[in-house]
Design a protein around this motif. Structure first.
Motif, mmCIF file in Angstrom:
data_model
loop_
_atom_site.group_PDB
_atom_site.id
_atom_site.type_symbol
_atom_site.label_atom_id
_atom_site.label_comp_id
_atom_site.label_asym_id
_atom_site.label_seq_id
_atom_site.Cartn_x
_atom_site.Cartn_y
_atom_site.Cartn_z
ATOM 1 N N GLU A 75 1.064 -1.303 -0.038
ATOM 2 C CA GLU A 75 -0.146 0.023 -0.567
ATOM 3 C C GLU A 75 0.469 1.690 -0.103
ATOM 4 O O GLU A 75 0.025 2.109 -0.344
ATOM 5 N N THR A 76 2.001 1.404 1.101
ATOM 6 C CA THR A 76 2.436 1.935 0.758
ATOM 7 C C THR A 76 3.285 3.028 -0.037
ATOM 8 O O THR A 76 3.241 3.857 -1.647
ATOM 9 N N TYR A 77 3.735 1.716 -1.225
ATOM 10 C CA TYR A 77 4.537 2.653 -2.902
ATOM 11 C C TYR A 77 3.779 2.189 -3.344
ATOM 12 O O TYR A 77 3.882 2.940 -5.063
ATOM 13 N N SER A 78 2.275 1.938 -3.938
ATOM 14 C CA SER A 78 1.423 1.743 -4.716
ATOM 15 C C SER A 78 0.932 2.811 -4.215
ATOM 16 O O SER A 78 0.762 4.538 -5.819
ATOM 17 N N ARG A 79 0.682 3.771 -3.222
ATOM 18 C CA ARG A 79 0.786 4.855 -3.305
ATOM 19 C C ARG A 79 1.414 6.547 -2.666
ATOM 20 O O ARG A 79 0.990 7.455 -4.069
ATOM 21 N N ALA A 80 2.429 5.932 -2.591
ATOM 22 C CA ALA A 80 3.135 6.734 -2.657
ATOM 23 C C ALA A 80 3.924 7.183 -4.538
ATOM 24 O O ALA A 80 4.049 8.069 -5.017
ATOM 25 N N PHE A 81 3.874 5.907 -5.256
ATOM 26 C CA PHE A 81 4.093 6.705 -6.590
ATOM 27 C C PHE A 81 3.277 6.706 -7.532
ATOM 28 O O PHE A 81 3.837 7.188 -8.265
ATOM 29 N N GLU A 82 1.655 6.464 -7.007
ATOM 30 C CA GLU A 82 0.286 6.881 -7.697
ATOM 31 C C GLU A 82 0.624 8.486 -7.977
ATOM 32 O O GLU A 82 0.735 9.396 -8.406
ATOM 33 N N ALA A 83 0.932 9.229 -6.577
ATOM 34 C CA ALA A 83 1.192 9.913 -6.105
ATOM 35 C C ALA A 83 2.051 10.521 -6.947
ATOM 36 O O ALA A 83 2.119 12.388 -6.745
ATOM 37 N N LEU A 84 3.413 10.368 -7.178
ATOM 38 C CA LEU A 84 4.192 10.841 -7.699
ATOM 39 C C LEU A 84 4.503 10.510 -9.105
ATOM 40 O O LEU A 84 5.291 10.916 -10.175
ATOM 41 N N GLY A 85 3.451 9.599 -9.930
ATOM 42 C CA GLY A 85 3.033 9.243 -11.508
ATOM 43 C C GLY A 85 4.264 8.900 -11.841
ATOM 44 O O GLY A 85 4.949 8.894 -12.928
ATOM 45 N N ALA A 86 4.829 7.931 -10.892
ATOM 46 C CA ALA A 86 6.303 7.040 -11.712
ATOM 47 C C ALA A 86 5.392 5.259 -11.194
ATOM 48 O O ALA A 86 4.968 5.184 -10.752
#
Length: 701
Positions: free
Chosen positions: A113-124
């Motif tokens: 969940e951490t990486y899914s949401r963080a990378f989505e916010a970063l557009g990466a």
């Protein structure tokens, strides 16, 4: 448009924090964002001066308290300067504030969940590779994960921590596109846990099990490994790609400064004691052109680094909070000009009149030159405003980079408008970008650092009117050995109880580095400093145990590491470096505590001694310990019936950090009041250090 910032908030007990921070450091950078961390912790606001972190009480290593160190104030500034998205793993102390201010907040749990949401916010996009690390592969290696960020960020991989890895994390990461799992320094328990997670019963779909590869460990833990060997191996692997400098510190400090370390491409190293890893990487460290960030394990670290030509810049967690703020920029062009300085200082005619009358000028210099010591400024500026004491502030240039705004802005705001202008004057401390034992540095290094400090001032746009004109040294003369007592135990009379104290040699006292004398200084300048072996003195150990058991601790005191050394004469090289940097005066540690003396002068530069202070022996340092020191110096200088000066240094972090201030505030105020009122006699004249330098020049015309 404001720069975008991803802010990661979690507890300092979260074992996943360093793996996540390493991942988001590179991901945010690749997306054009900034990244910062804040870890909730218990904080004593104390001064950590060295020693084994494992032996210290909780809260000593974690910096200033939230209120005393102005964490909220810095958070508000951060949110004002950056377009921020907060990523919170678990409850966060700043949670209510972020909610009240409407800051976008992503509450996450678990790696997937951490990486899914963080990378989505970063557009990466999620990378295909993940690196699994272990925060405690062995009991003696707790915190080793703080040093492994190059292995994650340098590979642009996802960082995973084995103790925080949950049953469903690997299946979810596989579905997100992770295809390779590599391990690094896993302990025995971590390896067993990973084997279980990757078994057929882990819930991983057959197609995903086939897709994920485990090509083998990046590096393995050997029985003889310790912090020195592991951090050295990581550093050597990444030297070519991370040439921005070094962090030499314990895991707590490295963890808090990890985003800043990666931004500057610094490599983090550590050992117990730290001189072990310094010696192992001496050749590589010597190539660095920047100050080493970190914390000392012992004061000998300063000697070891100085001999390699390196300045040391001390850091603590959250001192200051949110180091990324230095990248938001600061517009110095809006600063008021210093046109009024000349009109607020005594002119030369007044100084000559005081000289004819045999008057003694008094000034106090607050040493608060490290990045971590910016926290002191709040208390120092308060006590100056309340007492109207005039003095100096010994700073390094990073102070103007990491925290140029309040409270430093008050140095440029007149007292009548709430500031302290012109009561506090800045002096450039030591190497300008850090501190060192200046006399131990290779020839030319001090001059190079001071020039680099000037270049940084230019880059920051600091107006010349506000740049330091004076120089403050840690230890510019060579330290000379004094005779040591031949007996293992000697008696010393004292003015206060206990009136008789027994002094003895201890292992700690033997850790003072070998002193380089003037005739062999050049040969030793490039060599690492060896630590002397601890002497075996069973008699004194038994005596110490007996005294503690019988409540007589105060009657016994070990000799201190630097007690049997004294500063030699002023060195020409230090004078030339100061003069080349455009500084007009300096206070040297040569001849301190004696009668006022001009140690050197020419048309552009003058060097003066200190006339009050103690050589305490714990550090190669000279400080004022109480108002009593000033009173004794006042009587001595006035009895001479000659013009002169009463000048000394206060080691400010021992007084003004958020922990010590609660017990030492009265003593600090007494010192400031004494200086401001012209001493107990009222005959001393309080001025800034620059005025003392002008006075000394006129006296010796």
């Amino acid at each position: 448009m404001k720069p975008r910032l991803l802010l990661y908030l979690t507890a300092d007990t979260n074992p996943a924090r360093n793996a996540v921070a390493a991942t988001l450091s590179w991901a945010a950078e690749a997306a054009g964002w900034f990244f910062e961390v804040y870890y909730d912790a218990y904080r004593l606001g104390d001064h950590y001066g060295g020693g084994d972190p494992a032996a210290l009480p909780a809260g000593v290593l974690t910096g200033g308290t939230m209120i005393g160190a102005h964490h909220y104030e810095r958070l508000y500034l951060l949110l004002h300067r950056f377009d921020t998205v907060a990523l919170t793993a678990g409850p966060a102390a700043f949670g209510p504030t972020l909610e009240q201010l409407g800051v976008p907040r992503l509450a996450v749990s678990g790696f997937a969940e951490t990486y899914s949401r963080a990378f989505e916010a970063l557009g990466a996009a999620i990378p295909e590779e993940a690196v699994i690390i272990d925060t405690q592969p062995r009991r003696d290696l707790v915190g080793i994960d703080a040093y492994l960020y190059p292995e994650i960020a340098g590979r642009r991989a996802l960082g995973l921590e084995i103790n925080a890895l949950q049953q469903d994390d690997i299946p979810q990461l596989a579905q997100m596109g992770v295809r390779r799992l590599q391990t690094l320094f896993l302990g025995t328990q971590g390896s067993k846990k990973l084997e279980g997670l990757c078994s057929a019963h882990s819930g991983l779909a057959a197609q995903d099990r086939a897709a994920i590869q485990m090509p083998g460990p990046l590096d393995t833990l050997e029985p003889e490994d310790d912090f020195a060997t592991l951090t050295e191996r990581v550093a050597r692997r990444w030297l070519a790609r991370c040439a921005g400098g070094w962090v030499l510190a314990d895991p707590t400090a490295v963890s808090a400064w990890l985003p800043d370390a990666w931004r500057e491409r610094r490599l983090a190293i550590y050992s117990k004691p730290q001189q072990v890893v310094i010696q192992r990487l001496a050749a590589e460290l010597r190539q660095s052109k920047t100050a080493v960030l970190g914390r000392q394990y012992e004061d000998g670290d300063f000697f070891a680094l100085s001999s390699l030509g390196l300045a040391f810049q001390l850091i603590d967690p959250c001192r200051p909070p949110f180091p990324v703020l230095r990248l938001a920029g600061y517009d110095w062009s809006s600063s008021e000009q210093a046109d009024g300085i000349a009109g607020r200082e005594p002119d030369d005619e007044q100084l000559r009149a005081w000289a004819r009358e045999g008057r003694v000028l008094v000034s106090l210099i607050f040493w608060t030159g490290m990045i971590r010591e910016l926290e002191n400024l709040y208390r120092v500026i308060d006590v100056v405003a309340l007492s109207k004491m005039k003095g100096g502030l010994a700073l390094t240039v990073p102070a103007l980079e990491y925290q140029p705004e309040a409270p430093l802005e008050l140095l440029r705001t007149p007292l009548e408008r709430g500031g302290v202008f012109p009561y506090l004057e800045m002096l450039l401390a030591s190497c300008g970008i850090g501190a060192a034992i200046e006399s131990r540095m290779p020839e030319g290094k001090l001059a190079d650092y001071l020039q680099a400090a000037n270049q940084t001032l230019e880059r920051l746009g600091v107006p010349r009117a506000w740049r330091p004109k004076g120089w403050w040294a840690v230890m510019d003369p060579v330290m000379l050995p004094l005779p040591k007592p031949k007996l293992p135990i000697t008696a010393r009379a004292q003015a206060q109880a206990p009136f008789l104290q027994l002094r003895y040699h201890s292992p700690a006292a033997a850790q003072a580095p070998a002193i380089v004398l003037p005739d062999d200084a050049a040969d030793a300048a490039g060599a690492p400093v060896p630590s002397a072996p601890a002497p075996r003195l069973p008699v004194t150990r038994r005596l110490g145990d007996w005294a503690r058991e019988h409540g007589l601790r105060a009657a016994l005191a070990p000799y201190r590491p630097y007690e049997f050394f004294a500063p030699g004469p002023i060195r020409k090289e230090a004078i030339e470096a100061v003069r080349a940097a455009g500084l007009s005066y300096m206070f040297s540690k040569a001849g301190f505590g004696r009668e006022p003396a001009v140690l050197y002068q020419d048309a552009t530069c003058i060097a003066l001694n200190y006339t009050v202070g103690h050589w305490d022996g714990w550090t190669p340092f000279e400080t004022i310990n109480s108002v009593g020191d000033l009173r004794r110096a006042e009587r001595r200088l006035l009895a001479a019936k000659r013009p002169g000066w009463l000048v000394g240094t206060l080691d400010t972090c021992l007084w003004a950090f958020t922990g010590p201030i609660w017990s030492r505030a009265a003593g600090l105020k007494a010192i400031a009041d004494f200086v401001a009122r012209g001493g107990d006699s009222g005959q001393l004249i309080n001025v800034t250090p620059g005025v003392v330098a002008r006075y000394a020049r006129l006296i010796h015309e």
